[in-house]
Enzyme design. Structure first.
Site, PDB file in Angstrom:
ATOM      1  N   TRP A 162      14.791  57.865  10.959  1.00  0.00           N
ATOM      2  CA  TRP A 162      14.280  56.651  10.319  1.00  0.00           C
ATOM      3  C   TRP A 162      13.657  55.671  11.306  1.00  0.00           C
ATOM      4  CZ3 TRP A 162      16.691  52.777  12.768  1.00  0.00           C
ATOM      5  CH2 TRP A 162      17.969  53.014  13.277  1.00  0.00           C
ATOM      6  N   ASN A 163      13.940  55.824  12.610  1.00  0.00           N
ATOM      7  CA  ASN A 163      13.529  54.748  13.527  1.00  0.00           C
ATOM      8  C   ASN A 163      12.036  54.749  13.845  1.00  0.00           C
ATOM      9  OD1 ASN A 163      13.785  57.067  15.081  1.00  0.00           O
ATOM     10  ND2 ASN A 163      14.541  55.986  16.884  1.00  0.00           N
ATOM     11  N   LYS A 186      11.674  67.356   6.153  1.00  0.00           N
ATOM     12  CA  LYS A 186      12.685  66.542   5.463  1.00  0.00           C
ATOM     13  C   LYS A 186      12.620  65.154   6.089  1.00  0.00           C
ATOM     14  CE  LYS A 186      16.800  64.963   4.027  1.00  0.00           C
ATOM     15  NZ  LYS A 186      16.625  63.631   4.644  1.00  0.00           N
ATOM     16  N   ALA A 188      13.516  61.079   6.572  1.00  0.00           N
ATOM     17  CA  ALA A 188      14.787  60.343   6.605  1.00  0.00           C
ATOM     18  C   ALA A 188      15.023  59.651   5.268  1.00  0.00           C
ATOM     19  CB  ALA A 188      14.748  59.314   7.728  1.00  0.00           C
ATOM     20  N   GLY A 241      17.482  63.373  16.067  1.00  0.00           N
ATOM     21  CA  GLY A 241      18.606  62.623  15.514  1.00  0.00           C
ATOM     22  C   GLY A 241      19.786  62.668  16.466  1.00  0.00           C
ATOM     23  N   GLU A 263      15.849  67.066  19.698  1.00  0.00           N
ATOM     24  CA  GLU A 263      15.579  65.812  20.403  1.00  0.00           C
ATOM     25  C   GLU A 263      16.690  64.863  19.983  1.00  0.00           C
ATOM     26  OE1 GLU A 263      14.864  62.517  21.286  1.00  0.00           O
ATOM     27  OE2 GLU A 263      13.057  62.377  20.032  1.00  0.00           O
ATOM     28  N   CYS A 298      15.727  56.207  20.901  1.00  0.00           N
ATOM     29  CA  CYS A 298      16.615  57.082  21.672  1.00  0.00           C
ATOM     30  C   CYS A 298      16.357  56.976  23.167  1.00  0.00           C
ATOM     31  CB  CYS A 298      16.494  58.520  21.190  1.00  0.00           C
ATOM     32  SG  CYS A 298      14.837  59.128  21.340  1.00  0.00           S
ATOM     33  N   GLU A 396      25.696  55.399  23.110  1.00  0.00           N
ATOM     34  CA  GLU A 396      24.425  54.750  22.787  1.00  0.00           C
ATOM     35  C   GLU A 396      24.680  53.632  21.758  1.00  0.00           C
ATOM     36  OE1 GLU A 396      22.039  57.727  20.840  1.00  0.00           O
ATOM     37  OE2 GLU A 396      20.189  56.921  21.642  1.00  0.00           O
TER      38      GLU A 396
END
Ligand code: SIN
Length: 501
Positions: A162-163, A186, A188, A241, A263, A298, A396
């Site tokens: 989603w980011n 697919k 988010a 994710g 990733e 990330c 994180e």
């Protein structure tokens, strides 16, 4: 904080459906999920909560479309991607509106994301005609050689976060199409509308039915992920994710030995040495690496290490800048930083700050929710006096919380930086060429920024090491993740060994 959502120039880009086999469809079960504006909590709209049988129809469509798409030339796929790029650029304002609306990202960040997404489509349009192999002379002598060529891997399942609702879609779909693969994406559950708009624009650009499918799910996400990672027709899975979910998908994909790109999470060290060329540049780099997208990236600087001699001054200047941020609804004029994606994200930020304070950190600014703005807002935060036993060191935060750690020697900071199970990005500020070379070499990460806080670029191989995953996106290497090598041995005369058998 309430904000006024600007009307879309093309209202048909807000699509409450999934895109399967060249048509927008609703769920046959009637199940849907709501999509919220993180700034206000208001419902933007609903999307189909597709069930595994419905996602199977998308896999079937991709499998049926693949043979003819793989037979197209790289040049024609390049032209197709260019037409998609044109559509994206001419609808950039609407895409930015959708991004801010569903992800909360400030308008300027959303516009930058559209350009970032477009840069991947452009890059892979340029790569499509250049998917080369090599001719290798055979060991047995003249008259024999091996032609190693790259073929599209097949149907690809792409699972995006989603980011970056546009850029991560473009970074995966563009190389897949460039290579001649068919795709089931697919999107988010928090941000399906940007992906749907991109699918609509791909359709307008002429992407053939079945070549790109976009499935939506929220309640059924786990079941859909299981299907995409286990179905035999899917030959490749690319996931962006968390490390935890990446491990589950990888285990599920083992049964069919899919090609994988993972990733996953990061915990990036940002290291400032006292021989850095300018403290203000180092502060600017740290602000960019930490607070882009309100810290929800990330590659965000999660641990900021500053050498003792400049620590206090760095902390003072850094805090002064953070206090100038304007937090609010992403559409409001002058807002630099929007809300977190949802309440769970805010809880984690709060937990990390409380943990650090309880263990002796000092709060320079922020450190609290901003309920006057809305339930998902957290104040940009700076903490000093950070130590290794604090949660921020090992987890994180994925939010606008900057923890500053002091260090004394190069050897010590390398050990601290590498004390992590993940290794995505790292940043080093120093004016000493020997030192930056040594430190970049020693950092256990996939990407290093030297004297910069921004490393994301379509030309650069993006990806990590350790539990940050594997595979590379973007760059000339990114296409390889969507191809498999085939070796064809060509013989013009049998050698004596073979003739004698
Ligand atoms: C991510 O956060 O997953 C991607 C960040 C980037 O591309 O810069």
């Amino acid at each position: 904080m309430a904000h006024t959502v600007p009307p879309l120039k093309d209202p048909s880009l807000l699509i409450e459906k999934a895109w399967i086999n060249g048509a927008f469809v609703s769920s046959q079960t009637g199940q849907t999920f709501p999509v919220h504006d993180p700034a206000t909590g208001a419902v933007i709209g609903h999307c189909p909560d597709l069930t595994p049988p419905e996602v199977e129809s998308a896999i079937a469509a991709a499998a049926a479309a693949f043979p003819s798409f793989r037979a197209t030339t790289g040049r024609s796929r390049s032209a197709l991607l260019r037409r998609w790029l044109d559509q994206v650029l001419s609808n950039a304002d609407d895409l930015a509106t959708l991004i801010t609306w569903e992800s909360g990202k400030a308008r300027a960040d959303a516009r930058a994301e559209v350009s970032y997404a477009a840069s991947y489509i452009e890059w892979f349009a340029e790569e499509a005609p250049r998917i080369h192999g090599s001719i290798i002379p055979a060991s047995s002598g003249p008259g024999r050689c091996v032609c190693a060529s790259r073929e599209p891997v097949g149907v690809c399942a792409l699972i995006t976060p989603w980011n970056f609702p546009a850029a991560m879609v473009a970074r995966k779909v563009a190389p897949a199409l460039a290579a001649g693969c068919a795709v089931v994406l697919k999107s988010a559950g928090e941000t399906p509308f940007t992906a749907n708009a991109l699918a609509e624009l791909a359709g307008r650009a002429g992407v053939p039915a079945g070549v790109l499918n976009v499935v939506t799910a929220l309640g059924n996400t786990v079941a859909v992920g299981r299907l995409l990672s286990m179905d035999r027709r899917v030959k490749k899975l690319s996931f962006t994710g968390s490390t935890a979910v990446g491990k589950i998908l990888m285990a599920q994909a083992a049964g069919t030995l899919k090609k994988l790109s993972m990733e996953l999470g990061g915990n990036s060290p940002f290291i400032v040495f006292d021989d850095c060329k300018g403290l203000d540049d180092a502060v600017a780099g740290a602000l960019a690496a930490k607070f882009r997208g309100s810290g929800q990236t990330c590659v965000a600087a999660n641990r900021i290490f500053v050498q003792e001699g400049i620590y206090d001054e760095f902390a003072r200047r850094f805090t002064e800048k953070v206090e100038k941020f304007r937090v609010g609804g992403g559409f409001n004029e002058g807002v630099t930083h929007g809300p977190a994606i949802h309440e769970r994200a805010v809880e984690k930020m709060e937990q990390h700050v409380c943990d650090a304070l309880a263990k002796g950190a000092k709060l320079m600014t922020g450190g609290k929710r901003l309920p006057e703005l809305g339930g998902n807002f957290f104040a940009p935060t700076v903490l000093t006096g950070m130590t290794r036993d604090m949660l921020i060191f090992s987890e994180e935060t994925f939010g606008p919380v900057a923890g500053l750690f002091a260090f004394s020697t190069e050897r010590e900071v390398i050990e601290l930086a590498n004390d992590s199970e993940v290794g995505l990005a790292g940043y080093v500020f120093s004016g000493d060429v020997d030192r930056v070379y040594r430190v970049a070499d020693a950092l256990e990460v996939g990407m290093v920024g030297i004297n910069t806080g921004i490393i994301s670029d379509a030309v650069s191989p993006f990806g990590g090491v350790k539990e940050s995953g594997f595979g590379r996106e973007g760059s000339k290497y990114g296409i390889e993740d969507y191809t498999v090598l085939k070796a064809v041995t060509l013989c013009t005369k049998l050698d004596s060994d073979e003739r004698g058998r």
